[in-house]
Write a protein that holds these residues in place. Sequence first.
Motif, PDB file in Angstrom:
ATOM      1  N   ALA A  89      25.577 -15.331 -17.647  1.00 23.05           N
ATOM      2  CA  ALA A  89      24.673 -14.233 -18.005  1.00 23.05           C
ATOM      3  C   ALA A  89      23.358 -14.769 -18.570  1.00 23.05           C
ATOM      4  O   ALA A  89      22.288 -14.200 -18.311  1.00 23.05           O
ATOM      5  N   TYR A  90      23.427 -15.861 -19.336  1.00 21.86           N
ATOM      6  CA  TYR A  90      22.197 -16.435 -19.884  1.00 21.86           C
ATOM      7  C   TYR A  90      21.252 -16.878 -18.760  1.00 21.86           C
ATOM      8  O   TYR A  90      20.032 -16.801 -18.893  1.00 21.86           O
ATOM      9  N   ASN A  91      21.830 -17.350 -17.649  1.00 25.01           N
ATOM     10  CA  ASN A  91      21.004 -17.832 -16.547  1.00 25.01           C
ATOM     11  C   ASN A  91      20.308 -16.710 -15.791  1.00 25.01           C
ATOM     12  O   ASN A  91      19.474 -16.987 -14.928  1.00 25.01           O
ATOM     13  N   LEU A  92      20.621 -15.458 -16.124  1.00 24.58           N
ATOM     14  CA  LEU A  92      19.921 -14.339 -15.491  1.00 24.58           C
ATOM     15  C   LEU A  92      18.430 -14.336 -15.838  1.00 24.58           C
ATOM     16  O   LEU A  92      17.625 -13.762 -15.103  1.00 24.58           O
ATOM     17  N   ILE A  93      18.067 -14.971 -16.944  1.00 19.14           N
ATOM     18  CA  ILE A  93      16.646 -14.972 -17.333  1.00 19.14           C
ATOM     19  C   ILE A  93      15.798 -15.736 -16.316  1.00 19.14           C
ATOM     20  O   ILE A  93      14.579 -15.591 -16.294  1.00 19.14           O
TER      21      ILE A  93
ATOM     22  N   ILE B 233      21.683 -23.556 -20.488  1.00 18.02           N
ATOM     23  CA  ILE B 233      21.368 -22.729 -21.657  1.00 18.02           C
ATOM     24  C   ILE B 233      22.603 -22.567 -22.526  1.00 18.02           C
ATOM     25  O   ILE B 233      23.694 -22.295 -22.032  1.00 18.02           O
ATOM     26  N   GLU B 234      22.421 -22.744 -23.819  1.00 17.41           N
ATOM     27  CA  GLU B 234      23.434 -22.415 -24.820  1.00 17.41           C
ATOM     28  C   GLU B 234      22.785 -21.467 -25.828  1.00 17.41           C
ATOM     29  O   GLU B 234      21.649 -21.682 -26.238  1.00 17.41           O
ATOM     30  N   SER B 235      23.504 -20.411 -26.200  1.00 14.80           N
ATOM     31  CA  SER B 235      22.936 -19.446 -27.139  1.00 14.80           C
ATOM     32  C   SER B 235      24.045 -18.815 -27.960  1.00 14.80           C
ATOM     33  O   SER B 235      25.187 -18.684 -27.502  1.00 14.80           O
TER      34      SER B 235
ATOM     35  N   VAL C  85      21.619 -16.954  -4.772  1.00 14.24           N
ATOM     36  CA  VAL C  85      20.409 -17.582  -5.293  1.00 14.24           C
ATOM     37  C   VAL C  85      20.267 -17.371  -6.789  1.00 14.24           C
ATOM     38  O   VAL C  85      19.964 -18.287  -7.549  1.00 14.24           O
ATOM     39  N   ASN C  86      20.458 -16.175  -7.278  1.00 16.70           N
ATOM     40  CA  ASN C  86      20.188 -15.838  -8.672  1.00 16.70           C
ATOM     41  C   ASN C  86      21.416 -15.919  -9.562  1.00 16.70           C
ATOM     42  O   ASN C  86      21.430 -15.378 -10.654  1.00 16.70           O
ATOM     43  N   ARG C  87      22.453 -16.549  -9.065  1.00 15.81           N
ATOM     44  CA  ARG C  87      23.662 -16.636  -9.881  1.00 15.81           C
ATOM     45  C   ARG C  87      23.751 -17.979 -10.563  1.00 15.81           C
ATOM     46  O   ARG C  87      23.188 -18.950 -10.139  1.00 15.81           O
TER      47      ARG C  87
END
Length: 712
Positions: free
Chosen positions: A511-515, A552-554, A710-712
Amino acid sequence: MSFDVDEDILQDFLIEAGEILEQLSGQLVELENDPDNSDLLNAIFRGFHTVKGGAGFLSLDALVDTCHGAENVFDTLRNGGRQVTPELMDVILQALDTINDQFAAVQAREDMTAADPELLAALEELSKPGDALPDTASTEPEAEAEAPAPEPEQEQAPSSAGGIDEMTDDEFESLLDELHGPATVAKPEPAAPTPSEPSPNSSDSDEMTDDEFEALLDELQGAKSAPAKTEPQPEPQPSASNDEMSDDEFEALLDALHGNDAPKPIAAKPEPKPEPKPEPKTESKPEPKPEPKQAPKAQPAPKAKAPSKKPSAAGRGAPPAETTVRVDTRRLDEIMNMVGELVLVRNRLLLLNSNTNDEELGKAIANLDVVTGDLQGSVMQTRMQPIRKVFGRFPRVVRDMARNLKKEITLELEGEDTDLDKNLVEALADPLVHLVRNSVDHGIEMPDVREKAGKPRTGLVKLSASQEGDHILLSIEDDGAGMDPEKLKNIAIGRGILDPENAARMSDEEAYNLIFAAGFSTKEVISDVSGRGVGMDVVKTKINQLNGSVRIESQLGKGTRLEIKVPLTLAILPTLMVRVGTQSFALPLASVSEIINMDTKLTNRVDGQLTMIVREKAIPLFYLNKWLNRTQPENFDPAAGHVVVVTLGTQYVGFVVDALVGQEEVVIKPLDRMLQGTPGMAGATITSDGGIALILDTPSLLKQYAKRYVNR
């Protein structure tokens, strides 16, 4: 503006001034956080002064005017006439921006635009003392700029004749003041040789007459150090008219003027037969002229002069040779290309040697392999630059954004000396700017919000770099609000980027990679800082082009950390060579996670996509021969071959290939003009067996043939 000057002189100015201007941006932000740092104040003053001097020599008047205004402000600051304030720094940073624009015009050999008159007026106003100390303020900025007060740390420099090699601009200007001012002091009576203050009627002219200069030399070299005896000397020793001056004499002159030896009052041209009174305690530095009748008490004088003999011409020897040379980067690129060709020949010889039993030939090829590897490493090192060249711009970026957004933010930099390829340094600049701006705008909360959450009012953004093997790891970390994965999923669904079924199966990291999806933004209001949903998409695209990856880590309420991993160089690429049909292809080794044998028992279809279970996780599976060969081979066997698992951020994708060739270092060659832009192809290379292999661009390949991923 004319550039009818020696090109070497202009290039020297561009290099020196460019380095100074790069440093000034970070130094100014550091000074705002540490306004009492006198060393930093002096360094910034000297920076503007040096650029102004070089620009003045080249008659770059517009650049001179802007630098002069900024220089005057810092002369007032370091003399205590004003205090460093955010408003003052706003004006200075605006002046630096103008200087950078003017400098860029000089680099492009274009006409410069003069600074805004309002800016110059603001600089002039700030150069006037405000709340100044009575004894330190000056009301003539131009005079201050031309003859600045000696710096405290320079006054404490050790007093030795060898110090001439370490004279600063301020000390040299003070030396000129001594030469130009006190030279016209009235001649003291012979009976009163004690030092006196300069006459108030001393001339301010910058020119000395021949008589005044000879009197100066007589006093400091001859009359001052005359032996204590009553007989008149037929001629001053040494004669002031002598055109040659020894090293010891010149250093003694500098010592007297520079403060290392208290100078005697400078008299006018001496009378033909001066008769100075003998003084038992008078300090003297006679020239090495033995006096048989001299009293023993005069012997300590040569000891006082002993230190000045150490740096003499006889003791110094030849000056050190130059250890650096300036080389055009295009020349380095040519050398790197030739080394790449040598690597290809090396690979070819290694393959041929594996099929022979000639021991001597094997030893020679093994030696060639070692030498080629060392040469490759050395040439790559010449292309390396510290990432400081990129990091240096971020203090200014964070400072300006924080003031614009009314936030309080501290920036920490680590690993600024980490080296990587020059081309990578330039390519990473824009992606890193996007990520840092994103941390400041989206990550760090407003001071009041942070305070209510139990955090310090001042947020922290940390930018670091380190080397890990043949890769560079960059991280951007903040202690802000963090990211909410559920909120990101809902935004993606609302913008049509993601469907609810896929969103439900997503992990938090996915989900973080959705940005990074095109058109995705968490901002509801578009501003000049963010909100258009293009910044992070550009970041990921650029890093993919560099054969890098982003992770990404959050943690909600705690902060976010982004890690970028890129290769050290783009010139020579480690790859995994595979075969699809009869054609060889190269996959960048950095993106290869693992290799497994094809097993149809582990495959299944999910939403119409063929997947394979690898350690209890389904990964999408693609047959490269269907994409690249366009026609299905007659003897195609879906159960044969190998699966090469590659990573794309947090995603894993499996490519089915017919055969594995092995690992090989390749030199990337650009595709011909007719083939440029072919989807999924990053370039070509020559293989160790003399054939040609296409280098696959995995992200581009998926965009072309598997757009749903592509966007996953």
